[in-house]
Design an enzyme around this catalytic site. Structure first.
Site, PDB file in Angstrom:
ATOM      1  N   ARG A  55     -67.388  46.456  40.650  1.00 30.60           N
ATOM      2  CA  ARG A  55     -67.979  46.296  39.328  1.00 30.60           C
ATOM      3  C   ARG A  55     -67.226  45.303  38.443  1.00 30.60           C
ATOM      4  O   ARG A  55     -67.841  44.452  37.795  1.00 30.60           O
ATOM      5  CB  ARG A  55     -68.029  47.643  38.586  1.00 30.60           C
ATOM      6  CG  ARG A  55     -69.210  48.487  38.960  1.00 30.60           C
ATOM      7  CD  ARG A  55     -68.829  49.947  38.918  1.00 30.60           C
ATOM      8  NE  ARG A  55     -67.945  50.242  40.027  1.00 30.60           N
ATOM      9  CZ  ARG A  55     -68.366  50.671  41.213  1.00 30.60           C
ATOM     10  NH1 ARG A  55     -69.632  50.896  41.414  1.00 30.60           N
ATOM     11  NH2 ARG A  55     -67.516  50.876  42.192  1.00 30.60           N
ATOM     12  N   THR A  56     -65.925  45.423  38.391  1.00 31.89           N
ATOM     13  CA  THR A  56     -65.184  44.611  37.427  1.00 31.89           C
ATOM     14  C   THR A  56     -65.345  43.123  37.747  1.00 31.89           C
ATOM     15  O   THR A  56     -65.733  42.323  36.902  1.00 31.89           O
ATOM     16  CB  THR A  56     -63.698  45.018  37.408  1.00 31.89           C
ATOM     17  OG1 THR A  56     -63.641  46.420  37.152  1.00 31.89           O
ATOM     18  CG2 THR A  56     -62.934  44.270  36.343  1.00 31.89           C
ATOM     19  N   LYS A  84     -48.216  33.794  51.131  1.00 28.92           N
ATOM     20  CA  LYS A  84     -47.082  32.960  51.569  1.00 28.92           C
ATOM     21  C   LYS A  84     -45.826  33.257  50.764  1.00 28.92           C
ATOM     22  O   LYS A  84     -44.797  32.641  50.976  1.00 28.92           O
ATOM     23  CB  LYS A  84     -47.439  31.475  51.393  1.00 28.92           C
ATOM     24  CG  LYS A  84     -48.668  31.025  52.138  1.00 28.92           C
ATOM     25  CD  LYS A  84     -48.917  29.545  51.826  1.00 28.92           C
ATOM     26  CE  LYS A  84     -50.252  29.086  52.369  1.00 28.92           C
ATOM     27  NZ  LYS A  84     -50.607  27.750  51.840  1.00 28.92           N
ATOM     28  N   ARG A 105     -56.615  41.122  38.467  1.00 29.53           N
ATOM     29  CA  ARG A 105     -56.324  42.507  38.884  1.00 29.53           C
ATOM     30  C   ARG A 105     -55.170  42.447  39.879  1.00 29.53           C
ATOM     31  O   ARG A 105     -55.213  41.643  40.827  1.00 29.53           O
ATOM     32  CB  ARG A 105     -57.544  43.158  39.521  1.00 29.53           C
ATOM     33  CG  ARG A 105     -57.216  44.491  40.162  1.00 29.53           C
ATOM     34  CD  ARG A 105     -58.451  45.249  40.606  1.00 29.53           C
ATOM     35  NE  ARG A 105     -59.202  45.748  39.454  1.00 29.53           N
ATOM     36  CZ  ARG A 105     -60.261  46.536  39.555  1.00 29.53           C
ATOM     37  NH1 ARG A 105     -60.698  46.915  40.743  1.00 29.53           N
ATOM     38  NH2 ARG A 105     -60.892  46.958  38.473  1.00 29.53           N
ATOM     39  N   HIS A 133     -56.480  49.290  32.097  1.00 33.78           N
ATOM     40  CA  HIS A 133     -57.712  48.564  32.437  1.00 33.78           C
ATOM     41  C   HIS A 133     -58.531  48.491  31.138  1.00 33.78           C
ATOM     42  O   HIS A 133     -59.538  49.179  30.984  1.00 33.78           O
ATOM     43  CB  HIS A 133     -58.454  49.362  33.518  1.00 33.78           C
ATOM     44  CG  HIS A 133     -59.582  48.648  34.180  1.00 33.78           C
ATOM     45  ND1 HIS A 133     -60.049  47.419  33.769  1.00 33.78           N
ATOM     46  CD2 HIS A 133     -60.361  49.009  35.233  1.00 33.78           C
ATOM     47  CE1 HIS A 133     -61.071  47.065  34.558  1.00 33.78           C
ATOM     48  NE2 HIS A 133     -61.275  48.011  35.443  1.00 33.78           N
TER      49      HIS A 133
HETATM   50  C1  NCD Z   1     -61.611  51.651  38.333  1.00 34.76           C
HETATM   51  C2  NCD Z   1     -60.329  50.889  38.627  1.00 34.76           C
HETATM   52  O1  NCD Z   1     -60.315  49.937  39.394  1.00 34.76           O
HETATM   53  O2  NCD Z   1     -59.357  51.250  37.983  1.00 34.76           O
HETATM   54  N1  NCD Z   1     -62.741  50.983  38.756  1.00 34.76           N
HETATM   55  C3  NCD Z   1     -63.382  50.148  37.870  1.00 34.76           C
HETATM   56  O3  NCD Z   1     -62.855  49.139  37.485  1.00 34.76           O
HETATM   57  N2  NCD Z   1     -64.588  50.506  37.439  1.00 34.76           N
HETATM   58  C4  NCD Z   1     -61.571  53.074  38.713  1.00 34.76           C
HETATM   59  C5  NCD Z   1     -61.079  53.483  40.068  1.00 34.76           C
HETATM   60  O4  NCD Z   1     -60.824  52.659  40.939  1.00 34.76           O
HETATM   61  O5  NCD Z   1     -60.978  54.688  40.270  1.00 34.76           O
END
Ligand code: NCD
Length: 306
Positions: A55-56, A84, A105, A133
């Protein structure tokens, strides 16, 4: 104003005061109705994902394309020079030459703040290990605002892995700008870390820590379920002990108020039974993903329009 304040990017939910939240939710609301536009024509977003995402990443990329911009990036640490041995600082100082904003991320808790120290373009923290997040929490608030009509005055339960769950952390920090009652529900070994509790206490937010949600289902307006974060456990035996701590089912739903909303940042594993999805007016996690697109369009527009 937003652009100036957030010129280094969005790293933590702590950067946001109530005014900032209200402003970005208002912009997010406007974006619900904007399907395609050209406001980010000629702009490039870099998405650097060192950890899995559905999703993100896809909502940021879709948001960018829908606003007329372009996207570059990688979606696995294995295909970047990280493999590397390159440092985050060096990757960022390179990618900033190719883009106008970076969404990153990374499994390290300090990754986003570190990246922002080296970058001369905004960094958006799309998940920093078991830290934060923030854009997920903003989209969660947009969802609550649109679906409940208000955030103030609500009884909100946050359930699951409150120790490692970064969405729960950022949501708790953002909620500290509102007059809410928060119920933190987790197995004792996965309770919210002291640093987040101290922040809430400083801001005089009313919260309770409990291990079960069944007794309070009749008073909750929102229940925010989260996944037990398997990948953060050092000892997989410990994970096995708590992995099925919560399974929200149809019977639970029966005990909830008429306007109750069940949320989840997703992915869902076993913590919400799929039968619950058919109660579409109460189970709003897929709608939540739609609000995510709108909110991320708003963020990208705010950070990148000249
Ligand atoms: C979450 C994450 O990556 O922290 N997912 C997201 O971004 N919607 C939640 C999760 O992974 O549990």
């Amino acid at each position: 104003m937003f652009k100036e304040k957030f010129s280094e990017g969005i790293i933590s939910a702590k950067q946001f005061n109530r005014e900032d939240i209200e402003y970005i939710l208002k912009q997010g609301r406007k974006m619900i109705r904007v399907k395609n536009s050209h406001i980010l024509n000629g702009k490039i977003l870099a998405t650097l994902f060192f950890e899995p995402s559905t999703r993100t990443r896809l909502s940021f990329e879709s948001a960018m394309y829908r606003l007329g911009g372009n996207v570059i990036g990688f979606h696995s640490a294995d295909v970047s020079s990280f493999k590397k041995g390159e440092s985050i600082a060096d990757t960022i100082r390179t990618v900033q030459n190719y883009s106008d904003c970076i969404v990153m991320r990374n499994p390290l808790e300090g990754a986003a703040i570190l990246a922002s120290r080296f970058a001369n373009i905004p960094i958006i923290n799309a998940g920093s290990g078991s830290g934060e997040h923030p854009t997920q929490a903003l989209l969660d608030l947009l969802t609550i605002k649109e679906e409940c009509g208000t955030i103030d005055g609500l009884n909100i339960g946050i359930v699951g892995d409150l120790k490692y769950g970064r969405t729960a952390h950022s949501l708790s920090l953002l909620l500290s700008n509102f007059e809410v009652n928060i119920y933190f529900i987790s197995p004792r070994e996965l309770s919210l870390r002291n640093r987040y509790k101290a922040y809430l206490q400083e801001r005089k937010i009313k919260y309770k820590e409990i291990t079960r949600y069944r007794n309070i289902l009749d008073i909750l307006d929102v229940l925010y379920m989260t996944r037990i974060q398997k990948e953060r456990f050092v000892d997989q035996e410990e994970y096995e002990k708590v992995k099925s701590a919560y399974v929200f089912n149809e019977e639970d739903l029966e005990k909830t108020k008429e306007n109750f909303k069940l949320m989840h940042p997703l992915p869902r594993i076993t913590e919400i039974h799929p039968n619950v999805d058919t109660y579409s007016d109460k189970a709003i996690y897929f709608k939540q993903t739609g609000y995510g697109l709108a909110l991320r369009k708003a963020i990208l527009a705010e950070l990148m329009i000249d």
